[in-house]
Enzyme design. Structure first.
Site, PDB file in Angstrom:
ATOM      1  N   HIS A 127      26.224  35.892 -18.150  1.00 55.12           N
ATOM      2  CA  HIS A 127      25.213  35.119 -18.873  1.00 55.12           C
ATOM      3  C   HIS A 127      23.954  35.961 -19.099  1.00 55.12           C
ATOM      4  CE1 HIS A 127      27.290  31.144 -18.231  1.00 55.12           C
ATOM      5  NE2 HIS A 127      27.938  31.945 -17.387  1.00 55.12           N
TER       6      HIS A 127
ATOM      7  N   ASP B  51      20.553  28.549 -21.845  1.00 54.75           N
ATOM      8  CA  ASP B  51      22.000  28.632 -21.657  1.00 54.75           C
ATOM      9  C   ASP B  51      22.555  27.215 -21.782  1.00 54.75           C
ATOM     10  OD1 ASP B  51      24.597  29.048 -20.550  1.00 54.75           O
ATOM     11  OD2 ASP B  51      23.809  30.837 -19.562  1.00 54.75           O
TER      12      ASP B  51
HETATM   13  C1  UDX Z   1      31.963  34.661 -16.742  1.00 50.04           C
HETATM   14  C2  UDX Z   1      32.906  34.106 -17.784  1.00 50.04           C
HETATM   15  O1  UDX Z   1      34.099  33.641 -17.545  1.00 50.04           O
HETATM   16  C3  UDX Z   1      32.559  34.421 -19.175  1.00 50.04           C
HETATM   17  O2  UDX Z   1      33.512  34.040 -20.112  1.00 50.04           O
HETATM   18  C4  UDX Z   1      31.285  33.759 -19.432  1.00 50.04           C
HETATM   19  O3  UDX Z   1      30.893  34.066 -20.735  1.00 50.04           O
HETATM   20  C5  UDX Z   1      30.271  34.262 -18.446  1.00 50.04           C
HETATM   21  O4  UDX Z   1      30.722  34.070 -17.109  1.00 50.04           O
HETATM   22  P1  UDX Z   1      32.375  37.259 -15.967  1.00 50.04           P
HETATM   23  O5  UDX Z   1      33.466  36.791 -15.094  1.00 50.04           O
HETATM   24  O6  UDX Z   1      31.366  38.108 -15.368  1.00 50.04           O
HETATM   25  O7  UDX Z   1      31.681  36.048 -16.718  1.00 50.04           O
HETATM   26  O8  UDX Z   1      33.099  38.052 -17.192  1.00 50.04           O
HETATM   27  P2  UDX Z   1      32.605  38.616 -18.564  1.00 50.04           P
HETATM   28  O9  UDX Z   1      32.134  37.559 -19.477  1.00 50.04           O
HETATM   29  O10 UDX Z   1      33.707  39.432 -19.067  1.00 50.04           O
HETATM   30  O11 UDX Z   1      31.348  39.523 -18.231  1.00 50.04           O
HETATM   31  C6  UDX Z   1      31.397  40.647 -17.433  1.00 50.04           C
HETATM   32  C7  UDX Z   1      30.424  41.671 -17.960  1.00 50.04           C
HETATM   33  O12 UDX Z   1      30.280  42.667 -16.970  1.00 50.04           O
HETATM   34  C8  UDX Z   1      30.902  42.365 -19.227  1.00 50.04           C
HETATM   35  O13 UDX Z   1      29.843  42.490 -20.141  1.00 50.04           O
HETATM   36  C9  UDX Z   1      31.344  43.732 -18.755  1.00 50.04           C
HETATM   37  O14 UDX Z   1      31.109  44.783 -19.673  1.00 50.04           O
HETATM   38  C10 UDX Z   1      30.514  43.935 -17.523  1.00 50.04           C
HETATM   39  N1  UDX Z   1      31.234  44.791 -16.569  1.00 50.04           N
HETATM   40  C11 UDX Z   1      32.325  44.324 -15.901  1.00 50.04           C
HETATM   41  C12 UDX Z   1      30.783  46.070 -16.359  1.00 50.04           C
HETATM   42  O15 UDX Z   1      29.805  46.504 -16.983  1.00 50.04           O
HETATM   43  N2  UDX Z   1      31.444  46.845 -15.463  1.00 50.04           N
HETATM   44  C13 UDX Z   1      32.507  46.410 -14.762  1.00 50.04           C
HETATM   45  O16 UDX Z   1      33.032  47.180 -13.962  1.00 50.04           O
HETATM   46  C14 UDX Z   1      32.974  45.108 -14.997  1.00 50.04           C
END
Ligand code: UDX
Length: 462
Positions: free
Chosen positions: A21, A117
């Site tokens: 978020h 949000d």
């Molecule tokens: C959760 C959700 O399920 C998502 O759909 C919602 O929009 C926000 O909450 P999360 O589980 O963290 O989020 O997944 P994601 O939305 O994919 O966000 C992770 C972020 O962390 C991405 O922007 C990704 O680039 C970043 N990341 C992840 C890194 O920079 N490095 C990593 O090693 C792993």
């Protein structure tokens, strides 16, 4: 009033305090600042500290005199990987701490609008009577949003809660998804209470002045048209990270990581064969049991593909449980590279990466789409179950493992995406990547919608 001498519009931005978020709402902030607006960004003390430790956000944003962080103390900052934690945070600790604060800010300072949000329905209550319009920003896909929105209808027609255990039973009351949505594809929130909260908050969206979505029309147009029947003022402006790069003509990522990135993995990727590596990451919230970790580990090593795997310190709940099993040490050393957190956008853009084993968090899904990388999906919770169904059944960008976690299946699906059907998935991923890039460049739908959003905000001051 003479519009030239008028001070810039001032937007208050308030994300839910979690990586996915904060990340996308900071991207939105950077775009608003570029467009000449002033922004105050509300953030928990913990996230603020982590951003200053692990990113260049503070120096990047210091060039905008109209930007400031407003740090909130006393917010829950523990894990959010259980329905109970999530539910408590949404229904109790967050509204309790944030409602009075938000109300004071809206009453005391000159604020043109609040972009909150959309999972924080209390923002609507806090703004009531202040005259400040509230715009909701959702970090999820249109398809997941629509599934949440339809939950009351599923309950009304007896499709929820489930009777029986046949998870392949089709779901008929999410319009636009009748042909392919099954029980196992519905949002899973680890507890009914959290799911109901998210659903009822989602149903309040039409009360907001507008809905801003991190997606693009060519990807989710048909489902978007369902939502438009309920929310008339929608701005689809994503993928935000790509829009930001396009508008700044930047090739490198704008990292908003709340974890320390281990950039050594880029050096490792440099040594691999082009289009040969599987990147594995389950985002910031997912947790695995030790058994699931072991199944993945065997599957990855047995697939014979080089893999770069993000194993966060807290990926497996108990510390020490994320160590390599002795029988896999050799295979892991030979083909694997493990980091605690990766510079993900740069990893996905790297020429050595062939496919992404992902939990299908929406940011990760969009980042994969923009780089034309096919996916192997293993959704954990919430919106991710719907996203992974769309990846396989609608967008044809990969295969969905869904709720299975077995070494043989991991090995088989990885080989299927990276070997047997590599050409097919790579071609459709590249087609979608082109559409994504087109949407954020001048004349594209997300580019134009963002300009409309700016005009809408500026009009609020007149
Ligand atoms: C959760 C959700 O399920 C998502 O759909 C919602 O929009 C926000 O909450 P999360 O589980 O963290 O989020 O997944 P994601 O939305 O994919 O966000 C992770 C972020 O962390 C991405 O922007 C990704 O680039 C970043 N990341 C992840 C890194 O920079 N490095 C990593 O090693 C792993």
């Amino acid at each position: 009033m003479d519009k030239i001498t008028q001070s810039p519009s001032h937007v208050l931005i308030f994300p839910f305090p979690a990586q996915g978020h904060v990340n996308s709402m900071l991207k939105l902030t950077e775009l608003l600042l570029l467009a000449g607006l002033d922004v105050t960004f509300l953030i928990s003390a913990n996230d603020h500290n982590r951003l200053s430790s692990y990113t260049t956000v503070h120096s990047r944003f210091s060039i905008y005199p109209g930007f400031k962080f407003h740090v909130i103390n006393g917010l829950y900052d523990g894990p959010m990987n259980t329905g109970q934690n999530l539910s408590l945070m949404m229904a109790d600790s967050l509204p309790k701490v944030a409602t009075p604060l938000l109300r004071n800010l809206l009453l005391d300072s000159h604020v043109t609008c609040l972009i909150a949000d959309g999972i924080m329905g209390f923002a609507l209550d806090a703004a009531q009577g202040t005259g400040v319009p509230v715009l909701f920003f959702r970090t999820i896909s249109v398809c997941a949003f629509w599934a949440y929105f339809c939950i009351p209808k599923l309950i009304e027609f007896g499709e929820l809660p489930f009777e029986g255990t046949n998870m392949d039973e089709p779901i008929l009351n999410v319009k636009g998804m009748e042909g392919f949505l099954r029980r196992r594809d519905l949002p899973n929130c680890l507890s009914n209470q959290a799911l109901q909260q998210i659903s009822s908050i989602t149903c309040r969206t039409p009360e907001a002045h507008a809905l801003i979505l991190n997606t693009f029309d060519d990807l989710e147009g048909p489902i978007l048209s369902q939502i438009q029947k309920h929310c008339s003022n929608i701005y689809t402006i994503g993928p935000l990270h790509a829009q930001l790069k396009a508008r700044t003509l930047s090739k490198s990522a704008f990292s908003n990581s709340l974890f320390q990135e281990d950039k050594t993995c880029i050096g490792w990727l440099d040594q691999q064969v082009p289009k040969s590596v599987l990147y594995v990451s389950f985002g910031s919230i997912t947790t695995l049991t030790r058994d699931q970790l072991i199944e993945f580990w065997h599957g990855l090593v047995n697939s014979g593909k080089p893999f770069l795997w993000v194993i966060r310190d807290d990926l497996v709940s108990n510390t020490g449980e994320n160590k390599v099993p002795s029988e896999l040490e050799e295979g892991t050393k030979e083909r694997g590279y493990i980091v605690g957190w990766a510079p993900q956008e740069d990893v996905l853009a790297h020429p050595s990466v062939c496919a992404f084993l992902t939990h299908n968090g929406w940011n990760s899904t969009l980042e994969s789409i923009v780089e034309g990388i096919p996916m192997v999906s293993w959704p954990f919770f919430a919106d991710q179950q719907v996203n992974s169904r769309f990846v396989e059944a609608v967008w044809k960008l990969g295969l969905d493992m869904k709720d299975t976690c077995d070494r043989k299946i991991v090995e088989k699906i990885v080989k299927e995406v990276m070997e047997v059907r590599k050409m097919e998935f790579t071609e459709s991923a590249l087609r979608m990547a082109n559409l994504a890039k087109k949407s954020v460049n001048e004349g594209g739908s997300s580019y134009s919608n963002f300009n409309r959003l700016i005009e809408d905000i500026k009009m609020m001051d007149v």
